[in-house]
Design a protein around this motif. Structure first.
Motif, mmCIF file in Angstrom:
data_model
loop_
_atom_site.group_PDB
_atom_site.id
_atom_site.type_symbol
_atom_site.label_atom_id
_atom_site.label_comp_id
_atom_site.label_asym_id
_atom_site.label_seq_id
_atom_site.Cartn_x
_atom_site.Cartn_y
_atom_site.Cartn_z
ATOM 1 N N PHE A 104 41.773 45.354 30.497
ATOM 2 C CA PHE A 104 40.483 44.996 31.084
ATOM 3 C C PHE A 104 39.376 44.731 30.078
ATOM 4 O O PHE A 104 38.458 43.971 30.348
ATOM 5 N N VAL A 195 47.106 35.244 39.133
ATOM 6 C CA VAL A 195 47.015 36.700 39.205
ATOM 7 C C VAL A 195 48.084 37.249 40.150
ATOM 8 O O VAL A 195 48.831 38.174 39.807
ATOM 9 N N ASN A 239 45.897 39.810 31.982
ATOM 10 C CA ASN A 239 44.579 39.855 31.358
ATOM 11 C C ASN A 239 44.034 38.446 31.144
ATOM 12 O O ASN A 239 42.880 38.148 31.463
ATOM 13 N N MET A 242 43.115 36.810 34.581
ATOM 14 C CA MET A 242 41.863 37.328 35.131
ATOM 15 C C MET A 242 40.670 36.854 34.319
ATOM 16 O O MET A 242 39.610 36.553 34.870
ATOM 17 N N GLU A 243 40.832 36.765 32.996
ATOM 18 C CA GLU A 243 39.721 36.320 32.156
ATOM 19 C C GLU A 243 39.388 34.858 32.407
ATOM 20 O O GLU A 243 38.213 34.475 32.430
ATOM 21 N N ALA A 246 37.523 34.841 35.694
ATOM 22 C CA ALA A 246 36.194 35.438 35.543
ATOM 23 C C ALA A 246 35.250 34.519 34.782
ATOM 24 O O ALA A 246 34.062 34.419 35.118
ATOM 25 N N LYS A 296 37.120 41.878 35.748
ATOM 26 C CA LYS A 296 38.573 42.030 35.777
ATOM 27 C C LYS A 296 38.972 43.294 36.531
ATOM 28 O O LYS A 296 39.958 43.285 37.282
#
Length: 530
Positions: A104, A195, A239, A242-243, A246, A296
């Protein structure tokens, strides 16, 4: 009284025997399905904690790697004290900090002390009652999209066999996207989600001795968690996925808020509050890295925990058809042609059995089974009842020294007969009903269980400074989605109530029907007539 010489300890031989047995079983080449822990059929970790607490007392030591030990707390006063001192006296272990940072970043989960306090204060308004009340319509929109798909499928074949866990994933992901970030992932409409794809692949991983080795020795050698195992590679991919999401959401919202001027600065959504915290004039300023980490965590938590709880609710209601029927009767009687509002979901509104079912699921199947921390400094832990030491003396407190590992076994306490009575391991929502409903199995929460602090005397959302910020969000979504599903459909497991359910490992343990691939929970679904 210092723990090391005086507190009763689980025999090192006992722990070694368990570890060796598991290793031998692995080396014998058991299939992944047979290695999976069978829910309700084999003793799991929580059963061991319960057995050890009964034998050694409410606080005891378990030997760990390289001569270290872990103190296990099951005394309610000791547990409350422990949680009250989180982030300052009790901190994440070295292994946890490495794992959280790798997955995260340095956000709320990773932070300790004043940094944690600042970050939590910055995002708390997004989870106020006022904020969640506005989001209830999002939960209904998502579950009614699911209903449209199921109705179309059932129009052709009724009943139909449906993998309910996959659909609970879709509902949870789309809900957190819209409610938290004004972004529709579109998974209910069939859009691909990187994801969700990684989560699904985690459910197909075989157990790895390297991963087990890293977990066991990780607090001594945190770098072991960075070994590129299949699980580690999937976590890195998660990771990155999600990044990427985001980053796009942050950029889009920044532009929208800039165009809205002062109106944009009053943004109350999760993402809006995070962007507002970028302002250098803000006393709660967060760095870009912290903001990315928060997003995240929220994506993962909103997707993973709610979908797991919804799936367990459907499983338990399949195992107990009379309870499924009772819940459906309440929903149809109280809201025959409409859906409850946030106030009605939260404050009763006649939905006492829905509330009881939800909390019984949270009691029996918390997504997080334990809390493990390390003492940053010496501490005295008070006890609610005297503890008898090996030398025969009684003490009303125990002392830990800096560097001592401390664990609270959440599932074991949530389902302990010592707190919840002889039927603690049974799914019985009636235990949550008030004394006034005694004719229908009510009686209220046992007095001993009321000594446990936390939401409704449960540790599912933990307690203290790290108590789950999103519990109101999760409860509202859980009740809204489950209510619509049970009112409109009946559910049955493939082999009836006796269908074997296993645990499969992902980011968090998930249920699956034995013999299925991945985290698959197929059920026979029928429409409710009338």
């Amino acid at each position: 009284m210092i723990l090391s010489p005086d507190l009763q300890a689980v025999s090192a031989w006992n722990v070694l025997l368990i570890s060796t047995t598991l290793w031998v079983l692995y080396k014998l080449g058991k299939s992944y399905r047979k290695q999976s822990r069978v829910a309700g059929n084999q003793p799991g970790t929580s059963s061991l904690y319960e057995e050890w607490a009964e034998h050694y007392g409410s606080v005891f030591r378990v030997p760990s790697a390289f001569g270290s030990s872990t103190v296990i707390l099951t005394d309610p006063k000791a547990v409350a004290h422990f949680y009250s001192l989180e982030t300052f006296t009790y901190e994440q272990t070295k292994l946890a900090r490495v794992a959280i940072e790798n997955l995260f970043g340095r956000g709320l989960l990773w932070a300790e002390g004043e940094s944690h306090k600042r970050q939590r204060k910055a995002i708390s308004p997004a989870f106020s009652n006022v904020a969640i009340r506005r989001l209830t319509s999002v939960f209904y929109d998502s579950v009614y999209k699911l209903k449209t798909h199921w109705d179309n499928q059932l129009a052709a074949t009724d009943p139909a066999v449906i993998d309910v866990q996959k659909w609970m994933n879709h509902v949870s992901l789309d809900s957190v996207g819209i409610a938290g970030f004004s972004h529709d992932f579109g998974s209910l409409e069939g859009k691909h989600s990187s994801v969700a794809d990684v989560f699904d692949r985690m459910g197909h991983l075989k157990p790895s001795p390297i991963t087990a080795f890293a977990i066991f020795f990780g607090n001594t050698f945190p770098f072991l968690w960075k070994i590129p195992t299949p699980l580690r590679r999937l976590q890195q991919q998660l990771n990155r996925s999600m990044e990427e999401i985001a980053t796009v959401l942050l950029d889009n919202t920044r532009r929208e808020m800039k165009g809205l001027g002062e109106k944009g600065r009053e943004e109350k959504s999760i993402i809006g509050l995070l962007i507002k915290a970028e302002d250098t004039a803000s006393s709660l300023q967060m760095s870009q890295e912290e903001i990315m980490a928060q997003m995240k965590v929220l994506i993962l938590a909103g997707y993973e925990t709610t979908s797991i709880s919804l799936t367990w609710a459907l499983i338990e209601l399949c195992r107990h058809k009379e309870k499924q029927a009772r819940l459906r009767e309440e929903l149809k009687e109280q809201f025959p042609a409409s859906d409850p509002t946030w106030e009605q979901l939260t404050n009763g509104g006649g939905l006492h059995y829905l509330d009881a079912v939800v909390h019984e699921i949270l009691r029996m199947h918390p997504p997080l089974a334990v809390t493990q921390r390390v003492a940053a400094k010496d501490d005295i832990i008070p006890l609610s009842q005297p503890l008898r030491l090996p030398n025969g003396t009684l003490t009303d407190h125990v002392a830990v020294v800096a560097g001592q590992y401390v664990t609270v076994p959440i599932t074991a306490i949530n389902t302990s007969p010592a707190f919840w009575g002889p039927d603690a391991h049974e799914f019985r929502p009636e235990r949550w009903l008030a004394d006034a409903d005694r004719d229908n199995g009510g009686g209220g929460v046992p007095r001993r269980a009321q000594e446990v602090q936390g939401h409704r005397h449960l540790l599912t959302f933990v307690d203290g400074p790290r108590m789950c910020l999103g519990r109101g969000f999760a409860l509202a979504e859980f009740k809204a989605v489950l209510g619509v599903l049970i009112k409109n459909y009946t559910f049955e497991l493939p082999d009836g109530p006796e269908t074997t359910i296993e645990f499969v490992r992902g980011v968090l343990p998930r249920p699956r029907v034995a013999g299925e691939e991945g985290a698959c929970v197929p059920m026979r679904v029928r429409r409710v007539d009338g």
